[in-house]
Design a protein around this motif. Structure first.
Motif, PDB file in Angstrom:
ATOM      1  N   PHE A 121      39.412  29.503  38.697  1.00  0.00           N
ATOM      2  CA  PHE A 121      38.640  30.407  39.542  1.00  0.00           C
ATOM      3  C   PHE A 121      39.522  31.616  39.802  1.00  0.00           C
ATOM      4  O   PHE A 121      40.716  31.468  40.058  1.00  0.00           O
ATOM      5  N   VAL A 122      38.929  32.804  39.731  1.00  0.00           N
ATOM      6  CA  VAL A 122      39.662  34.036  40.002  1.00  0.00           C
ATOM      7  C   VAL A 122      38.976  34.714  41.187  1.00  0.00           C
ATOM      8  O   VAL A 122      37.770  34.958  41.159  1.00  0.00           O
ATOM      9  N   ILE A 123      39.759  35.002  42.222  1.00  0.00           N
ATOM     10  CA  ILE A 123      39.228  35.690  43.393  1.00  0.00           C
ATOM     11  C   ILE A 123      39.945  37.029  43.505  1.00  0.00           C
ATOM     12  O   ILE A 123      41.169  37.077  43.676  1.00  0.00           O
ATOM     13  N   ASP A 124      39.179  38.106  43.362  1.00  0.00           N
ATOM     14  CA  ASP A 124      39.712  39.458  43.536  1.00  0.00           C
ATOM     15  C   ASP A 124      39.333  39.927  44.931  1.00  0.00           C
ATOM     16  O   ASP A 124      38.151  39.952  45.283  1.00  0.00           O
ATOM     17  N   PHE A 125      40.332  40.292  45.724  1.00  0.00           N
ATOM     18  CA  PHE A 125      40.106  40.822  47.057  1.00  0.00           C
ATOM     19  C   PHE A 125      40.138  42.333  46.961  1.00  0.00           C
ATOM     20  O   PHE A 125      41.109  42.919  46.487  1.00  0.00           O
ATOM     21  N   VAL A 126      39.056  42.959  47.403  1.00  0.00           N
ATOM     22  CA  VAL A 126      38.840  44.390  47.217  1.00  0.00           C
ATOM     23  C   VAL A 126      38.701  45.061  48.577  1.00  0.00           C
ATOM     24  O   VAL A 126      38.186  44.473  49.522  1.00  0.00           O
ATOM     25  N   ARG A 127      39.151  46.298  48.650  1.00  0.00           N
ATOM     26  CA  ARG A 127      38.922  47.121  49.838  1.00  0.00           C
ATOM     27  C   ARG A 127      37.984  48.248  49.439  1.00  0.00           C
ATOM     28  O   ARG A 127      38.331  49.106  48.641  1.00  0.00           O
TER      29      ARG A 127
END
Length: 111
Positions: A41-47
């Motif tokens: 699983f890949v979780i990209d945290f974005v602003r």
């Protein structure tokens, strides 16, 4: 009397976790984009910022499916404890159709 082998089994492994100052500051994110394959699983945290058509990934976490499920269960437990202490967290989006606040543009993803 506990035998030596049984005593070893009952002792839990302890890990010393180091939190460096720059990491302790944290990184603000108001969107998470989650993708997966059969192996991870890949979780990209974005602003996402208002009026800016581009959003930058601030952090990427890659997890095994087993660790992703542990994270899910830990979040579920912590949300239940938070809501017991502070009241229900209001749902601001419907599943599969996120609402990006303050007229943000950008990618559609499940957060």
């Amino acid at each position: 009397m506990i035998g030596m082998e049984e005593e070893k089994k009952t002792k839990k492994t302890q890990i010393n976790i180091e939190l460096k100052e720059d990491i302790a500051q944290g990184t603000y994110s108001n969107l998470a984009v989650i993708t997966h394959s059969s192996a991870e699983f890949v979780i990209d945290f974005v602003r996402v910022m208002p009026g800016v058509p581009k959003a930058e990934v601030k952090s990427r976490i890659i997890l095994t499916p087993e660790h992703a499920k542990r994270l899910f269960l830990a979040l579920q437990d912590n949300i239940a404890k938070y809501e017991a202490a502070h009241g229900e967290i209001k749902k601001v989006e419907s599943f599969g159709s996120p609402v990006v606040p303050m007229n943000f543009g950008g990618p559609t993803a499940q957060a």
